[in-house]
Write an enzyme that holds these catalytic residues in place. Structure first.
Site, PDB file in Angstrom:
ATOM      1  N   LYS A  93       0.809  -1.219   0.000  1.00  0.00           N
ATOM      2  CA  LYS A  93       0.000   0.000   0.000  1.00  0.00           C
ATOM      3  C   LYS A  93       0.846   1.274   0.000  1.00  0.00           C
ATOM      4  O   LYS A  93       0.412   2.318  -0.464  1.00  0.00           O
ATOM      5  CB  LYS A  93      -0.958   0.002   1.188  1.00  0.00           C
ATOM      6  CG  LYS A  93      -2.117  -0.966   0.981  1.00  0.00           C
ATOM      7  CD  LYS A  93      -3.215  -0.734   2.009  1.00  0.00           C
ATOM      8  CE  LYS A  93      -4.462  -1.536   1.664  1.00  0.00           C
ATOM      9  NZ  LYS A  93      -4.318  -2.969   1.960  1.00  0.00           N
ATOM     10  N   GLU A 115      -9.659   7.161   3.475  1.00  0.00           N
ATOM     11  CA  GLU A 115     -10.577   6.258   4.165  1.00  0.00           C
ATOM     12  C   GLU A 115      -9.799   5.006   4.508  1.00  0.00           C
ATOM     13  O   GLU A 115      -8.814   4.678   3.843  1.00  0.00           O
ATOM     14  CB  GLU A 115     -11.742   5.901   3.241  1.00  0.00           C
ATOM     15  CG  GLU A 115     -11.468   4.761   2.261  1.00  0.00           C
ATOM     16  CD  GLU A 115     -10.376   5.044   1.239  1.00  0.00           C
ATOM     17  OE1 GLU A 115     -10.161   6.227   0.924  1.00  0.00           O
ATOM     18  OE2 GLU A 115      -9.731   4.081   0.773  1.00  0.00           O
ATOM     19  N   SER A 382       1.732  -9.730  -0.854  1.00  0.00           N
ATOM     20  CA  SER A 382       1.409  -8.302  -0.747  1.00  0.00           C
ATOM     21  C   SER A 382       1.737  -7.694   0.612  1.00  0.00           C
ATOM     22  O   SER A 382       1.917  -6.478   0.713  1.00  0.00           O
ATOM     23  CB  SER A 382      -0.067  -8.077  -1.069  1.00  0.00           C
ATOM     24  OG  SER A 382      -0.883  -8.915  -0.273  1.00  0.00           O
TER      25      SER A 382
HETATM   26  C1  LIG Z   1      -5.143  -3.948   1.617  1.00  0.00           C
HETATM   27  C2  LIG Z   1      -4.421  -5.218   1.351  1.00  0.00           C
HETATM   28  C3  LIG Z   1      -4.794  -6.079   0.301  1.00  0.00           C
HETATM   29  C4  LIG Z   1      -6.001  -5.862  -0.557  1.00  0.00           C
HETATM   30  O1  LIG Z   1      -5.982  -4.710  -1.352  1.00  0.00           O
HETATM   31  P1  LIG Z   1      -5.729  -4.735  -2.918  1.00  0.00           P
HETATM   32  O2  LIG Z   1      -6.091  -3.376  -3.363  1.00  0.00           O
HETATM   33  O3  LIG Z   1      -6.606  -5.800  -3.517  1.00  0.00           O
HETATM   34  O4  LIG Z   1      -4.297  -5.060  -3.125  1.00  0.00           O
HETATM   35  C5  LIG Z   1      -4.023  -7.207   0.073  1.00  0.00           C
HETATM   36  N1  LIG Z   1      -2.952  -7.492   0.838  1.00  0.00           N
HETATM   37  C6  LIG Z   1      -2.565  -6.699   1.853  1.00  0.00           C
HETATM   38  C7  LIG Z   1      -1.374  -7.086   2.652  1.00  0.00           C
HETATM   39  C8  LIG Z   1      -3.283  -5.539   2.147  1.00  0.00           C
HETATM   40  O5  LIG Z   1      -2.899  -4.756   3.172  1.00  0.00           O
END
Ligand SMILES: *Cc1c(COP(=O)(O)O)cnc(C)c1O
Length: 400
Positions: A93, A115, A382
């Site tokens: 993010k 948000e 992610s």
């Molecule tokens: C917020 C988040 C997501 C989901 O958001 P996307 O916009 O689909 O990437 C996925 N993995 C993590 C670690 C997150 O913090």
């Protein structure tokens, strides 16, 4: 080369998806944003600042790591992991927050609003605002504030002002509504820093461009390590930003199969899930046309996932487009399967994943087994699992 494909069209449409479904009062703000971003996108000094802070502050490039023991455990295709969990603040993010923070500064907007649901985007936004010296206001549902006390505390430490939202279900979608309301009222000095590839044009394309750094690196890294492109790329899909980020630089490589993994929660048939593309219908949510979880009257349905970041009833319009034209495939993994994959990655690789990408790991592990060992799978990790220790210990029946 920067991501600069022909889609979306000039009105922000990916096929029939995307666009701008907003009150008339927001149109000038979106026009201003679109123009500012178009100028920034053409300006090499903007990208130089983005690249430099990505490197020195966020910790890019992140490794592309060959998960040898996980691969051996599954007994098939080679599994590589893109380590976005190693970034500052522990997830992808920050890529988007940094890009939009730099854009806000360039637009001379001192006040940032954001948000947040689970608080991850709120923390990333507050982090970048502190770094760039911008004021930060974060809207968060009261229900989420209760559930995510640690992230609330982090945001406050980082200097953000938290505004609790008590309307509706007191969760993410209500916080987004409230942020949009604020933006309409304070548009002159305020920048709305949206957290995923959702919302009205130009957010889906802009956030995609910032997150595409993931796929650009992964492409170079796999070519350097194996001399060829992967056969599969697998990523979890909440709003869809980490997945679009790793997919996009491969979209024109038709042989690379792209697989998005949604949250099946307690099972699609129970209705307690967040599998928007797998089980939703076309509708409008938060300013764009896309797949949506809604009832027959068009009311947004409640969602569930063990992974807070996947718990959203919409999805980015570009994913809806890829689903429709068959460029990407979308599957769903349930809470139990994700938790098993979470433990598997801990024990085979010494990596504690966030629960969101544990969904992608689960699908990758299942897929790898029947494939031969020449095949290559890249999974986007992610985020890191530190944020999920409470929920995982609770589900495993361990009291901390
Ligand atoms: C917020 C988040 C997501 C989901 O958001 P996307 O916009 O689909 O990437 C996925 N993995 C993590 C670690 C997150 O913090």
């Amino acid at each position: 080369m920067r991501a600069d494909k022909q889609l979306p069209n000039s009105h922000g449409y990916f096929g029939q998806f995307g666009g701008r479904f907003v009150p008339e009062t927001l149109m000038p703000a979106l026009d201003e944003l679109e123009t500012a971003y178009a100028e920034a996108k053409r300006d090499p000094s903007f990208w130089a600042a983005f690249d430099s802070l990505s490197h020195d502050y966020s910790g890019r490039p992140t490794p592309l790591y060959y998960a040898e023991r996980l691969t051996r455990h599954c007994g098939g295709a080679q599994i590589f992991i893109k380590r976005e969990d190693l970034l500052h603040t522990g997830a992808h993010k920050i890529n988007n927050a940094l890009g939009q923070g730099l854009l806000a500064r360039r637009m001379k907007k001192q006040r940032i609003i954001a948000e947040t649901g689970a608080g991850q985007h709120g923390v990333a936004a507050a982090t970048i605002c502190a770094k760039l010296g911008l004021d930060c206001v974060v809207y968060m549902g009261e229900e989420d504030i209760q559930r995510q006390a640690l992230n609330v505390f982090r945001m406050k430490l980082l200097g953000a002002e938290l505004r609790p939202v008590s309307s509706g279900t007191k969760t993410l979608k209500d916080a987004i509504n409230e942020a949009i309301r604020d933006w309409v009222t304070n548009v002159r000095d305020t920048y709305y820093l949206l957290g995923s590839v959702v919302g009205p044009h130009p957010y889906p394309v802009m956030v995609r461009d910032f997150q595409s750094v993931i796929g650009k690196e992964a492409r170079e890294q796999i070519l350097a390590q194996r001399g060829r492109l992967p056969d599969y790329i697998i990523a979890c899909v909440g709003g869809g930003s980490n997945s679009i980020g790793i997919f996009h630089p491969f979209v024109n490589d038709k042989k690379v199969k792209l697989i998005g993994v949604e949250a099946a929660g307690k099972g699609i048939r129970t209705g307690r899930h967040s599998a928007t593309l797998a089980a939703g219908t076309v509708g409008v949510l938060h300013g764009a046309k896309s797949y949506v979880l809604q009832d027959d009257a068009g009311q947004i349905l409640g969602t569930h996932s063990i992974a807070a970041g996947l718990d959203y009833p919409g999805v980015g319009p570009e994913h809806s487009y890829y689903k429709t034209i068959g460029r990407a495939t979308y599957v769903a993994v349930n809470d139990k399967e994700a938790l098993k994959a979470f433990q598997l990655l801990c024990q085979t690789e010494g990596i504690i994943p966030a629960l969101e990408p544990a969904h992608a790991i689960s699908y990758a592990a299942r897929m790898a087994s029947p494939l031969d060992d020449k095949r290559i799978i890249i999974v986007n990790l992610s985020g890191h699992g530190d944020k999920d220790m409470d929920i995982v210990s609770e589900v495993l029946g361990v009291s901390l």
